[in-house]
Design a protein around this motif. Structure first.
Motif, PDB file in Angstrom:
ATOM      1  N   GLY A   1      30.421 -19.986  29.452  1.00  0.00           N
ATOM      2  CA  GLY A   1      30.176 -19.242  30.689  1.00  0.00           C
ATOM      3  C   GLY A   1      30.721 -19.989  31.901  1.00  0.00           C
ATOM      4  N   THR A   2      30.028 -19.837  33.041  1.00  0.00           N
ATOM      5  CA  THR A   2      30.514 -20.505  34.248  1.00  0.00           C
ATOM      6  C   THR A   2      29.345 -21.098  35.040  1.00  0.00           C
ATOM      7  OG1 THR A   2      30.354 -18.511  35.602  1.00  0.00           O
ATOM      8  CG2 THR A   2      32.467 -18.911  34.536  1.00  0.00           C
ATOM      9  N   PHE A   3      29.676 -22.103  35.833  1.00  0.00           N
ATOM     10  CA  PHE A   3      28.698 -22.664  36.762  1.00  0.00           C
ATOM     11  C   PHE A   3      28.709 -21.856  38.054  1.00  0.00           C
ATOM     12  CE2 PHE A   3      29.215 -26.410  34.088  1.00  0.00           C
ATOM     13  CZ  PHE A   3      27.935 -26.942  34.060  1.00  0.00           C
TER      14      PHE A   3
ATOM     15  N   ARG B   1      43.401 -19.359  27.486  1.00  0.00           N
ATOM     16  CA  ARG B   1      42.786 -18.039  27.626  1.00  0.00           C
ATOM     17  C   ARG B   1      43.694 -16.956  27.056  1.00  0.00           C
ATOM     18  NH1 ARG B   1      40.894 -19.485  32.278  1.00  0.00           N
ATOM     19  NH2 ARG B   1      42.671 -18.783  33.497  1.00  0.00           N
ATOM     20  N   ASP B   2      45.000 -17.081  27.323  1.00  0.00           N
ATOM     21  CA  ASP B   2      45.958 -16.036  26.935  1.00  0.00           C
ATOM     22  C   ASP B   2      46.389 -16.110  25.477  1.00  0.00           C
ATOM     23  OD1 ASP B   2      46.166 -14.560  29.204  1.00  0.00           O
ATOM     24  OD2 ASP B   2      47.966 -15.545  29.971  1.00  0.00           O
ATOM     25  N   ALA B   3      46.549 -17.318  24.961  1.00  0.00           N
ATOM     26  CA  ALA B   3      47.256 -17.446  23.681  1.00  0.00           C
ATOM     27  C   ALA B   3      46.395 -17.918  22.515  1.00  0.00           C
ATOM     28  CB  ALA B   3      48.458 -18.389  23.851  1.00  0.00           C
ATOM     29  N   SER B   4      45.107 -18.251  22.747  1.00  0.00           N
ATOM     30  CA  SER B   4      44.266 -18.672  21.621  1.00  0.00           C
ATOM     31  C   SER B   4      43.915 -17.470  20.752  1.00  0.00           C
ATOM     32  CB  SER B   4      42.973 -19.318  22.123  1.00  0.00           C
ATOM     33  OG  SER B   4      43.253 -20.510  22.806  1.00  0.00           O
TER      34      SER B   4
ATOM     35  N   CYS C   1      40.975 -16.810  19.223  1.00  0.00           N
ATOM     36  CA  CYS C   1      39.631 -16.229  19.335  1.00  0.00           C
ATOM     37  C   CYS C   1      38.930 -16.645  20.616  1.00  0.00           C
ATOM     38  CB  CYS C   1      38.785 -16.628  18.126  1.00  0.00           C
ATOM     39  SG  CYS C   1      38.101 -18.285  18.236  1.00  0.00           S
ATOM     40  N   GLY C   2      37.723 -16.168  20.764  1.00  0.00           N
ATOM     41  CA  GLY C   2      36.925 -16.400  21.955  1.00  0.00           C
ATOM     42  C   GLY C   2      36.662 -17.868  22.251  1.00  0.00           C
ATOM     43  N   LEU C   3      36.646 -18.724  21.224  1.00  0.00           N
ATOM     44  CA  LEU C   3      36.362 -20.130  21.495  1.00  0.00           C
ATOM     45  C   LEU C   3      37.430 -20.724  22.413  1.00  0.00           C
ATOM     46  CD1 LEU C   3      35.040 -22.809  19.033  1.00  0.00           C
ATOM     47  CD2 LEU C   3      36.792 -23.379  20.684  1.00  0.00           C
ATOM     48  N   GLY C   4      38.683 -20.625  21.984  1.00  0.00           N
ATOM     49  CA  GLY C   4      39.770 -21.154  22.806  1.00  0.00           C
ATOM     50  C   GLY C   4      39.922 -20.398  24.119  1.00  0.00           C
ATOM     51  N   GLN C   5      39.648 -19.098  24.041  1.00  0.00           N
ATOM     52  CA  GLN C   5      39.830 -18.269  25.245  1.00  0.00           C
ATOM     53  C   GLN C   5      38.819 -18.602  26.341  1.00  0.00           C
ATOM     54  OE1 GLN C   5      39.634 -14.349  23.563  1.00  0.00           O
ATOM     55  NE2 GLN C   5      41.538 -14.638  22.419  1.00  0.00           N
ATOM     56  N   THR C   6      37.650 -19.148  25.967  1.00  0.00           N
ATOM     57  CA  THR C   6      36.637 -19.452  26.979  1.00  0.00           C
ATOM     58  C   THR C   6      36.388 -20.955  27.150  1.00  0.00           C
ATOM     59  OG1 THR C   6      34.881 -19.267  25.329  1.00  0.00           O
ATOM     60  CG2 THR C   6      35.376 -17.291  26.592  1.00  0.00           C
TER      61      THR C   6
END
Lengths: 589, 276
Positions: free
Chosen positions: A471-473, A567-570, A572-577
């Protein structure tokens, strides 16, 4: 299949450990390829059988598992070395995993680890290398661990004692004394769980109903009865009308998912409950699984009825032993009372489910990784499309839902979409609030209101991590935000899995950010380049940035460029976030 | 055959149903870089150098495995695509020895990639030499999964190697690091044949390189037929100083699909009377 066997022999204890999981061996003949394909799904259970009863997976033990299942040894080794809870070298039978992730760090985990070093010696480094030499012997009795999902009672530990009847327990308020007692096999008390709500409890209404009578007395199985009266289409319509969206973090409409599976032409269909809750700071599903196991089972049964599934899998993260014990017991009772099996509640509806435990891998919460893990392969995600509703578990149409989603569906089906209204959601409030715990609130209250429910903070807030490590701070000026999907979007953050991790002026942010960067590096499956190497580079850049003296604008720009590519090239969600929380926090450091 | 039409960089392309975006790009004469893709292996889409932008999608898509859909609008040279490809090259170049990956240097130029910007931890490690046929220099391994696929169901069905470990520590391994001789390996060398980075290398080639005697200007390449059994596999012999230094087979050969057995690959030591 004509397999090249491992020459090392399994000990009697290792054979017994595997036979306990797989049943007694049949005649020792070569397993036909088709049969091996069907047995592959038992690979992780067999390996975990060795781990929990012997304490590690030896060459001989691995070889025996391979012979029993017809799995090539190299592939089985690839699977075993994927999971953090599986040790490939000999180590002491009693072993502690001590959480030093964000919530525990903010509660003094580093101090705890330093004290443990005095009494227990240096920790093992559970790196996931494949090149550990053969017959390695570890002396260490403990290791640092990623989030154990006990954030409200931080700092936490998971202690396992390997023996014929294994002891596994996880507990909070960990101290060197409590960990030492657990390592001796003694039972360690858990602190009382704190639950709270704003308005009536729905998701938390049946807490503590551990047997079927108690569960029924609290209104249990009314939803399933109603579902069987309504029929699958009407169940899906209610869930769609209620606008229920997934509570695992991705917020996909549940009704649409169920409808797609119910209409899929290929059979069988599968119902999978994603109970691999591993997002740092998340512990709401644990509370449901531990204290209300029948709701999860009933939710899966309703979902199976709606989607035309006869077989279900409940994939539980390996670090939740108490939930595993209570679910096993509840599943057994439900089966004995005819609530799982054939002709459920005298309807022409068959459904049964299997509990599967993870081996310590955050990535297995990603749906396609979770399928691979159940199937007996490395928990590597795959590109989508095809989506699970078309091709999921065993390449069949699969409805996969988070624990809280399935429990929320019960109220919708029982009372109808109209009565459900906007519904409630669970938040995992941890860190520097007076009363950390799980809070059930209607969507639409403000973050301030939630924080007040949790007793507020003693010191001024420095930052709040929303949605977990992925998520984000946000800053203290944003606590007026509305807790809803739209509200989060407006505030430029996410509700994710419901994490609200609060830090005040007494907590240093830098060590937390470094822990988040280390988390993603450790948990990347290693498949795709942007994530495998990107998470390492992100950690290095963050260290350079926070050490000071670096060319700050240049490092910040690089971090941003790296984040964009991840974010663009991974896959799945793990690399993307993986860059999300760190990028959002650079303004604080 | 049913076909569908999509747009690649603004031009319409018609491809058979089931075609990948990579095939569509090829048809549109768009040069798409690949590392982990090969025509004789199942696409694994892990290197991510082939990513393209599909209009309306949140993330980029791997061209090698994403199926073309009617009406899809694909961009292969947008800012986002160029950026991701550049960073992927920098991540690979800064962590893996890509010096023998033949497409790497031209791609670095094409995308203006500078791996030094992202210098850091690498996968450098000692070379594994445990047999006379080929060596494994995993400092050059970009983890493209090709060797695992060739050893598995895509060609040999031997399953001697797999990806083991996790994350940056993941690597290609036999069970518990058994030497190849103690593993299921049958020394067909199909893993060597598909390796794009020179991590897997003929021992003859490795020894010549170590001695500083590898010299491609003195080498000839000749296609012939394997002298052993009646299958008639096409062999491509690379010869230096009248000695065979590497044996491959064309991946488009209808007989071999690029794959050989131990005899054709490593059994030609008798030529010239040298010891095998």
């Amino acid at each position: 299949m004509d397999l090249h066997p491992i020459n090392a022999l399994a000990t009697d204890a290792e054979r017994a450990a595997i036979d306990t999981v797989l049943g007694p061996p049949l005649a020792d003949t070569t397993i036909p390829a088709a049969e091996a394909k069907a047995r592959r799904t038992f690979l992780l259970p067999a390996l975990l059988g060795l781990q929990t009863r012997i304490g590690h997976v030896s060459e001989g033990g691995l070889g025996y598992a391979c012979r029993r299942l017809g799995v090539p040894p190299a592939e089985a080794f690839g699977v075993a070395s994927f999971y953090a809870l599986i040790a490939l070298g000999e180590r002491p039978a009693a072993f502690a995993h001590v959480c030093d992730d964000i919530a525990c760090k903010a509660a003094g985990a580093d101090q705890l680890c330093a004290e443990l070093e005095q009494t227990q010696g240096k920790p093992a480094h559970l790196h996931h290398r494949a090149d550990a030499p053969k017959n390695l012997k570890h002396q260490a009795t403990w290791a640092k661990s990623p989030c154990l999902g006990l954030c409200e009672q931080a700092p936490a530990a998971l202690v396992t004692v390997a023996r014929a009847s294994p002891v596994e327990q996880s507990f909070g308020h960990a101290t060197p004394q409590r960990i030492a007692a657990a390592l001796k096999g003694e039972t360690v008390e858990r602190p009382t769980l704190h639950l709270g709500s704003h308005g009536p409890r729905k998701l938390l209404a049946r807490q503590g109903c551990l047997d079927l009578d108690a569960y029924r007395a609290a209104g249990g199985y009314q939803a399933l009865r109603r579902a069987l009266e309504l029929g699958p289409e009407a169940v899906i319509r209610e869930v769609t009308d209620a606008r229920l969206v997934g509570r695992g973090g991705a917020a996909f409409p549940t009704g649409r998912k169920w409808e797609a599976v119910s209409k899929a032409a290929a059979h069988p269909h599968y119902m999978v409950c994603n109970a691999d809750e591993s997002e740092p700071g998340t512990f709401k599903d644990r509370v449901l699984l531990e204290n209300d196991p029948f709701s999860v089972i009933e939710g899966m049964t309703v979902a199976a009825f709606a989607t035309g599934s006869t077989k279900g899998y409940l994939y539980l993260r390996g670090e939740y032993p108490l939930a595993a014990q209570r679910l096993e017991r509840a599943i057994g009772e439900a089966r004995a009372k005819g609530l799982l099996g054939t002709n459920i509640l005298s309807h022409r509806f068959d459904f049964d489910l299997e509990l599967r435990r993870g081996g310590g891998a955050y990535i297995c919460g990603e749906e396609t990784s979770l399928f691979a893990s159940i199937e007996g392969y490395r928990g590597e995600p795959r590109s989508k499309p095809p989506f699970p509703v078309q091709s999921g578990l065993f390449q069949h149409p699969t409805a996969i839902n988070n624990v809280e989603t399935l429990v929320a569906a019960l109220d919708i089906v029982r009372d109808g979409a109209k009565a459900y209204g906007t519904g409630t959601k669970l938040f995992c409030v941890s860190g520097k609030v007076r009363q950390p715990g799980v809070y059930e609130v209607p969507l639409g209250i403000t973050l301030d209101q939630l924080l007040q429910l949790a007793g507020g903070t003693e010191q001024p807030i420095k930052a709040i991590l929303m949605g977990g490590a992925a998520g984000t701070f946000i800053g203290p000026e944003q606590t007026g935000m509305t807790l809803s999907l739209e509200g989060a979007k407006q505030a430029g953050t996410t509700l994710g899995s419901g994490v609200v991790f609060v830090i005040d002026e007494t907590v240093e942010l830098t060590p937390l950010l470094r822990r988040i960067a280390a988390f993603f590096r450790d948990e990347s499956c290693g498949q795709c380049v942007p994530c495998r190497v990107g998470t390492v580079r992100q950690e290095e850049l963050l260290h350079r940035l926070t050490r000071g003296g670096a060319d700050r604008p240049r490092e910040l720009a690089l971090l941003k460029e790296l984040g964009q590519a991840m974010r663009d090239a991974s896959i799945c969600g793990l690399g993307q976030t993986a860059s999300s929380a760190i990028e959002s926090a650079t303004r604080f450091i | 055959m049913r076909t569908l039409t999509l747009s690649i960089d603004g031009s319409d392309v018609t491809v058979p149903e089931g075609a990948t975006l990579l095939e569509a790009c090829k048809k549109a004469h768009v040069d798409t870089p690949t590392f982990c893709w090969a025509e004789n292996l199942t696409p694994v889409n892990v290197c991510r150098i082939c990513v393209v932008e599909v209009e309306g999608a949140r993330t980029l898509a791997p061209a090698c495995s994403r199926k073309a859909e009617a009406g899809m609008k694909v961009l292969t040279d947008s800012e986002r695509v160029r950026h991701s490809r550049k960073v992927v090259l920098e991540l690979l170049g800064s962590s893996v020895d890509m010096s023998l990956a033949k497409d790497f240097a031209p791609l670095r130029q094409r995308y203006g990639a500078d791996p030094k910007r992202l210098a850091g931890e690498t996968v450098a490690q000692p070379v594994k030499i445990d047999n006379d046929q080929f060596v494994r220099d995993y400092s050059k391994c970009m983890l493209c999964y090709k060797c695992v696929e060739a050893c598995g169901t895509d060609a040999q069905n031997t399953f001697a190697i797999a990806v083991a470990g996790r994350g940056f520590e993941a690597s290609i391994a036999t069970e518990h690091q058994a030497s190849l001789g103690d593993s299921a390996c049958v020394f067909c060398g199909n893993c060597v044949g598909v390796c794009p980075t020179g991590a897997l290398m003929f021992k003859t080639e490795f020894d010549l390189r170590e001695a500083g005697k590898w010299d491609e200007s003195r080498q000839t390449v000749t296609d012939t037929i394997c002298p052993y059994c009646g299958v008639g596999c096409t062999l491509t012999l690379r010869v230096q100083d009248n000695a065979i230094v590497r044996v491959t087979s064309p991946s488009d050969s209808s007989v071999t699909g690029g794959h050989l057995c131990v005899k054709g690959r490593f059994g030609l030591g008798f030529v010239g009377g040298r010891k095998p």
